[in-house]
Structure formats: structure tokens, C-alpha cells
Motif scaffolding. Structure first.
Motif, PDB file in Angstrom:
ATOM      1  N   ALA A   1      88.264 -54.750 -44.772  1.00 59.50           N
ATOM      2  CA  ALA A   1      87.886 -53.550 -44.016  1.00 59.50           C
ATOM      3  C   ALA A   1      87.669 -52.341 -44.921  1.00 59.50           C
ATOM      4  O   ALA A   1      86.715 -51.585 -44.733  1.00 59.50           O
ATOM      5  N   GLU A   2      88.520 -52.148 -45.908  1.00 64.20           N
ATOM      6  CA  GLU A   2      88.366 -50.984 -46.781  1.00 64.20           C
ATOM      7  C   GLU A   2      87.127 -51.085 -47.659  1.00 64.20           C
ATOM      8  O   GLU A   2      86.473 -50.079 -47.931  1.00 64.20           O
TER       9      GLU A   2
ATOM     10  N   MET B   1      88.757 -49.699 -37.490  1.00 72.12           N
ATOM     11  CA  MET B   1      88.287 -49.013 -38.685  1.00 72.12           C
ATOM     12  C   MET B   1      86.855 -48.541 -38.487  1.00 72.12           C
ATOM     13  O   MET B   1      86.513 -47.397 -38.804  1.00 72.12           O
ATOM     14  N   LEU B   2      85.976 -49.403 -37.954  1.00 71.71           N
ATOM     15  CA  LEU B   2      84.583 -49.025 -37.725  1.00 71.71           C
ATOM     16  C   LEU B   2      84.483 -47.893 -36.711  1.00 71.71           C
ATOM     17  O   LEU B   2      83.683 -46.968 -36.873  1.00 71.71           O
TER      18      LEU B   2
ATOM     19  N   ARG C   1      78.059 -60.060 -44.698  1.00 72.69           N
ATOM     20  CA  ARG C   1      78.039 -61.518 -44.644  1.00 72.69           C
ATOM     21  C   ARG C   1      79.474 -62.023 -44.587  1.00 72.69           C
ATOM     22  O   ARG C   1      80.291 -61.659 -45.409  1.00 72.69           O
ATOM     23  N   GLY C   2      79.749 -62.833 -43.607  1.00 75.29           N
ATOM     24  CA  GLY C   2      81.098 -63.354 -43.458  1.00 75.29           C
ATOM     25  C   GLY C   2      81.913 -62.516 -42.506  1.00 75.29           C
ATOM     26  O   GLY C   2      81.430 -61.577 -41.869  1.00 75.29           O
ATOM     27  N   ASP C   3      83.184 -62.865 -42.440  1.00 74.62           N
ATOM     28  CA  ASP C   3      84.093 -62.194 -41.521  1.00 74.62           C
ATOM     29  C   ASP C   3      84.285 -60.727 -41.880  1.00 74.62           C
ATOM     30  O   ASP C   3      84.222 -60.339 -43.044  1.00 74.62           O
ATOM     31  N   VAL C   4      84.528 -59.930 -40.844  1.00 73.70           N
ATOM     32  CA  VAL C   4      84.909 -58.534 -41.020  1.00 73.70           C
ATOM     33  C   VAL C   4      86.322 -58.449 -40.455  1.00 73.70           C
ATOM     34  O   VAL C   4      86.521 -58.615 -39.254  1.00 73.70           O
ATOM     35  N   CYS C   5      87.283 -58.233 -41.357  1.00 69.87           N
ATOM     36  CA  CYS C   5      88.676 -58.280 -40.928  1.00 69.87           C
ATOM     37  C   CYS C   5      89.520 -57.353 -41.787  1.00 69.87           C
ATOM     38  O   CYS C   5      89.007 -56.670 -42.676  1.00 69.87           O
TER      39      CYS C   5
ATOM     40  N   ARG D   1      84.325 -50.173 -45.362  1.00 72.70           N
ATOM     41  CA  ARG D   1      84.385 -48.720 -45.134  1.00 72.70           C
ATOM     42  C   ARG D   1      83.781 -47.979 -46.319  1.00 72.70           C
ATOM     43  O   ARG D   1      82.986 -47.054 -46.158  1.00 72.70           O
ATOM     44  N   SER D   2      84.130 -48.391 -47.523  1.00 73.61           N
ATOM     45  CA  SER D   2      83.626 -47.744 -48.727  1.00 73.61           C
ATOM     46  C   SER D   2      82.113 -47.912 -48.860  1.00 73.61           C
ATOM     47  O   SER D   2      81.396 -46.945 -49.168  1.00 73.61           O
ATOM     48  N   THR D   3      81.618 -49.111 -48.610  1.00 77.13           N
ATOM     49  CA  THR D   3      80.177 -49.382 -48.708  1.00 77.13           C
ATOM     50  C   THR D   3      79.396 -48.541 -47.705  1.00 77.13           C
ATOM     51  O   THR D   3      78.383 -47.923 -48.040  1.00 77.13           O
ATOM     52  N   VAL D   4      79.875 -48.509 -46.473  1.00 75.09           N
ATOM     53  CA  VAL D   4      79.198 -47.726 -45.432  1.00 75.09           C
ATOM     54  C   VAL D   4      79.285 -46.235 -45.756  1.00 75.09           C
ATOM     55  O   VAL D   4      78.308 -45.494 -45.607  1.00 75.09           O
ATOM     56  N   GLY D   5      80.448 -45.801 -46.234  1.00 81.50           N
ATOM     57  CA  GLY D   5      80.614 -44.391 -46.603  1.00 81.50           C
ATOM     58  C   GLY D   5      79.656 -43.963 -47.701  1.00 81.50           C
ATOM     59  O   GLY D   5      79.074 -42.873 -47.644  1.00 81.50           O
TER      60      GLY D   5
END
Length: 113
Positions: free
Chosen positions: A22-23, A58-59, A14-18, A26-30
Motif C-alpha cells: 500500500a505505501e 489508504m486509497l 499489476r497484482g494484488d493491492v494490499c 501511495r508513493s507512486t500515485v503521489g
């Protein structure tokens, strides 16, 4: 012998991805990708109004790292600006192919398409 269960994890952003978050993303997806049996992580980008080039990079890097582990990173429900930046920032093919719905992204993960 029991079978390992294959699954897809879904993360909503939710909101901007910038660069500023970013980290954290990255941590949440990891963490989602590290769940037992995970073969894909779907990022629901419906409420992402803005993404910058550093976040796309990063993605893209994360998608490559996950692929080595046998986990796909898929995007669903992008909005115009996100789609435009994914294209102009030279994101990998997997990230540029945004699925119209989360359900379709999960199905693509399940079937390998």
C-alpha cells in the motif's frame, strides 16, 4: 502569459493491492499527482485480482488528500473482487465509480464528470 498545461497521469497496478504494498502504491500515485499541471491520476486496475480493506482505506484517504490539492484519483477497469471490496469497505464515491476504460476515466478527469 503561457497557460499551465492540465494533464492526467495513469498508473497501472499489476497484482494484488494490499497492506504489504500500500505505501509503495501511495508513493507512486503521489509522485504522479505531483507532476506539473496534473489534475487527475487514473489507476488502471485491470490486472488487480485482489484488494484488501486496508488498501481501500489508504486509497480513500489519498483521494481526499489529493482532492485538497485539486487532483482527482480515478479508477478504471476493475474486476469483480475489487468492485466488491470497494463497495463493502465504504470507499468514497469517487473510488466506487470505476470507469470501464482508461480512456473514459481520462475523459472524465478532463471534463470534470
Amino acid at each position: 502569459m503561457p497557460r499551465s498545461r492540465r494533464s492526467s497521469a495513469c498508473c497501472a497496478s499489476r497484482g494484488d493491492v494490499c497492506f504489504a504494498n500500500a505505501e509503495r502504491i501511495r508513493s507512486t500515485v503521489g509522485k504522479a499527482a505531483g507532476r506539473d499541471g496534473a489534475t487527475a491520476v487514473v489507476i488502471d486496475a485491470e490486472t488487480v485480482p485482489f484488494i484488501d480493506v486496508s488498501a481501500v482505506r489508504m486509497l480513500d484517504q489519498l483521494a481526499g488528500e489529493l482532492k485538497v490539492r485539486g487532483v482527482r484519483l480515478l479508477l478504471a477497469r476493475d474486476v469483480g473482487q475489487v468492485r466488491d471490496v470497494l463497495s463493502t469497505a465504504d470507499a468514497g464515491a469517487e473510488l466506487r465509480h470505476v470507469h470501464p476504460t482508461v480512456r473514459e476515466a481520462v475523459e472524465a478527469a478532463r471534463t470534470g464528470t
